[in-house]
Every structure is written in C-alpha cells, then in structure tokens.
Write a protein that holds these residues in place. Structure first.
Motif, PDB file in Angstrom:
ATOM      1  N   THR A 125      -3.817   0.815  -0.434  1.00 11.74           N
ATOM      2  CA  THR A 125      -2.787  -1.229  -0.306  1.00 11.74           C
ATOM      3  C   THR A 125      -2.739  -1.040  -2.426  1.00 11.74           C
ATOM      4  O   THR A 125      -1.490  -1.469  -2.607  1.00 11.74           O
ATOM      5  N   TRP A 126      -3.340  -1.227  -2.440  1.00  9.10           N
ATOM      6  CA  TRP A 126      -3.773  -1.513  -4.175  1.00  9.10           C
ATOM      7  C   TRP A 126      -3.455  -0.715  -5.386  1.00  9.10           C
ATOM      8  O   TRP A 126      -1.963  -0.117  -6.045  1.00  9.10           O
ATOM      9  N   THR A 129       0.721  -0.240  -4.785  1.00  3.87           N
ATOM     10  CA  THR A 129       1.485  -1.123  -5.683  1.00  3.87           C
ATOM     11  C   THR A 129       2.193  -0.943  -7.084  1.00  3.87           C
ATOM     12  O   THR A 129       2.071  -0.237  -7.483  1.00  3.87           O
ATOM     13  N   VAL A 141      -0.429  -2.696 -10.623  1.00  7.90           N
ATOM     14  CA  VAL A 141      -1.456  -2.985 -10.477  1.00  7.90           C
ATOM     15  C   VAL A 141      -3.135  -3.437 -10.405  1.00  7.90           C
ATOM     16  O   VAL A 141      -3.722  -4.060  -9.958  1.00  7.90           O
ATOM     17  N   ALA A 144      -3.362  -7.302  -9.286  1.00  2.00           N
ATOM     18  CA  ALA A 144      -2.858  -6.524  -7.906  1.00  2.00           C
ATOM     19  C   ALA A 144      -4.138  -6.969  -7.536  1.00  2.00           C
ATOM     20  O   ALA A 144      -5.119  -8.041  -6.926  1.00  2.00           O
TER      21      ALA A 144
END
Length: 286
Positions: A125-126, A129, A141, A144
C-alpha cells in the motif's frame, strides 16, 4: 588526473544557490538526478559498494533523527562484530534495514526483507502511494507513511527512496533523501515537504557523485594490485571488498591468520583502509 576528472562533473549551475522557488528546485533536482543516472551507468564505479556506503550514510542520518549518539563507526561495529544469536540493538537494526534495502532489486518482497516488522500488505500500500515525477512521488510516499505511523522514520525514508528509484527507472534503491533532510523536514507536508525533498536530493546527489568518484579511483587501485596477492582465495576477497562497505578479516574466505595477513598487505599497498583505529577487532574497507 584527479578522481573527479574520470567522472562527469556536476554542472555548477545545479548547486549555484539561486532563488529557490518550488519550480526552480524541482528543475535542479531533476538535473542532479539525471547527472547521477549517468554516474550509476558507469562500469568503473563499483555500484554495489556505492549503494552500501550510501546505506551507511542514510542509517547514520536516521540515527541522528532519533536522537541517538551512534555514528558510522559504531554502526559498523553494531553489525560486523555481532556474534551468532546476538541482537544488533536499535542502531544496528537501522543499519541492517538500509543494507538490506539496497541489496536486491526494488520490489515489495525486497522491501519486506529489509523491514520484516512491517506487514506485506502495508508495504504494498505504501509503496504504491503517490504519482508524478520521482521526487514528487517520493515526497508523497514519505508523507503518507509518516501520517499513519509518525515514528516510522526509517521505513518511511526507505519507501520514499524506493519510490524515487522505481520512478526514475533504477533497479536498486539508492539512498538519497535521509542524508539530505533535516529532522524538522519530516514533519512537513505538501509543498513544504516537496521543497525539502528537492533540496535534499540536490545536496545528496552532489555527495553521492563525489563518493562515486572516490570509490572508482580506489576500486581501480585495488584491481591493479590484486595480481600481487598470492594468498589462496585472495581474488574472491578482492571481489568482496569491491561490494561491501566494511569487513572483518573473519568474513574473508581464508583461514583467520591468512585473512589478517591479507588485510595488512592490502593496507600496505594502499588498496584498503583499516576503519576503526583499533589494534583488535579491526574492520577494513576500500
């Protein structure tokens, strides 16, 4: 001819210190990255060694962010003097994370190996980003990760450098952001964070190019003296020195006494350096 004469020089206008609007610094960071891209394609630069030494710089910066006192020498000790079943401690864990991050081509799996305490789904997920150019995406990133996990500076910076590398088309993580950012920058957001990341890239690329030039010169000298080494396993030892920031003699593919003699011989030839200044528990590197 100096070592910098063999590596393309960074254009002076990239580091001229002109008025730093977001657009100007974004342009300068792109120019710096393009210059580094050329350096990273050169066969005379020991790329694996360069990444490993940049990983040490990144780890040192992350340790400083956390307020701990360890610097390069202590970080090397924390990793290279570990005995079986020893734990490296917080500083050593940080250094190992950066070392592992640069070893394998960029992927979710490789990032999971570097950061085993982060869930694979969270890594994916990261890492996915953000969008846009390399530094802009890296900043997104970074923001986030720190928004969701404010104390996860090390994973955030590793993910950000991984995003930068992937977007720029590099196979491996090249640690740049940590060494160029200040601790206060990690709490910035939006355009302020992007501006800090652009500045960090410019300053870190300048240092990375200088380091690449120095390592290219040192690697060439090590290769030149290699035929003088008669010890069995010396060739393999030379290849190891060309890929690792530091090594203890015990890590070399020779008996202990022969390994120490080889290291002393390489120091006498000016091909490697003893990095600790100690009489015992020594570490050596190009």
């Amino acid at each position: 001819m100096s070592d910098l004469d063999t590596i393309p020089r960074m254009p002076a206008w990239v580091t001229s210190g002109r008025v730093e609007t977001l657009e100007t610094v974004a342009f300068l960071s792109g120019a710096a990255l393009s210059h580094l891209h050329v350096v990273l394609s050169r066969e005379d630069v020991p790329q694996t060694l360069l990444r490993d030494r940049l990983a040490l710089r990144a780890a040192e910066a992350c340790i400083a962010f956390s307020g701990r006192p360890e610097r390069a020498g202590e970080l090397r000790d924390a990793v290279h003097l570990l005995r079986p079943d020893d734990l490296p401690g917080p500083a050593g864990e940080t250094y190992l994370a950066w070392q592992r991050a640069v070893e394998k081509p960029v992927s979710v799996k490789a990032l999971g190996r570097a950061l085993p305490n982060v869930e694979p789904g969270q890594i994916a997920t990261w890492f996915d980003t953000g969008q846009g150019g390399p530094v802009g995406r890296a900043a997104m990133v970074l923001e986030a990760v720190l928004r969701e996990a404010p104390r996860a500076e090390v994973p955030a910076l590793i993910f950000a450098d991984a995003a930068l590398a992937q977007t720029f088309g590099w196979d491996h993580v090249v640690p740049l952001l940590a060494a160029g950012l200040k601790r206060a920058d990690l709490r910035k957001q939006g355009d302020d964070l992007r501006l800090a990341c652009y500045r960090a890239v410019v300053s870190s690329v300048v240092e990375a190019v200088r380091l690449a030039a120095d390592l290219a010169r040192r690697a060439a000298h090590l290769k030149a003296v290699a035929p003088k080494l008669r010890a069995k396993g010396a060739g393999e030892a030379v290849e190891m020195f060309l890929t690792r920031d530091a090594m203890a003699p015990s890590a070399l593919p020779l008996p202990d006494r022969a390994a120490r003699r080889l290291c002393d011989r390489l120091v006498d030839l000016g091909a490697v350096r003893e990095l600790t200044g100690r009489d015992t528990f020594r570490l050596y590197g190009v």
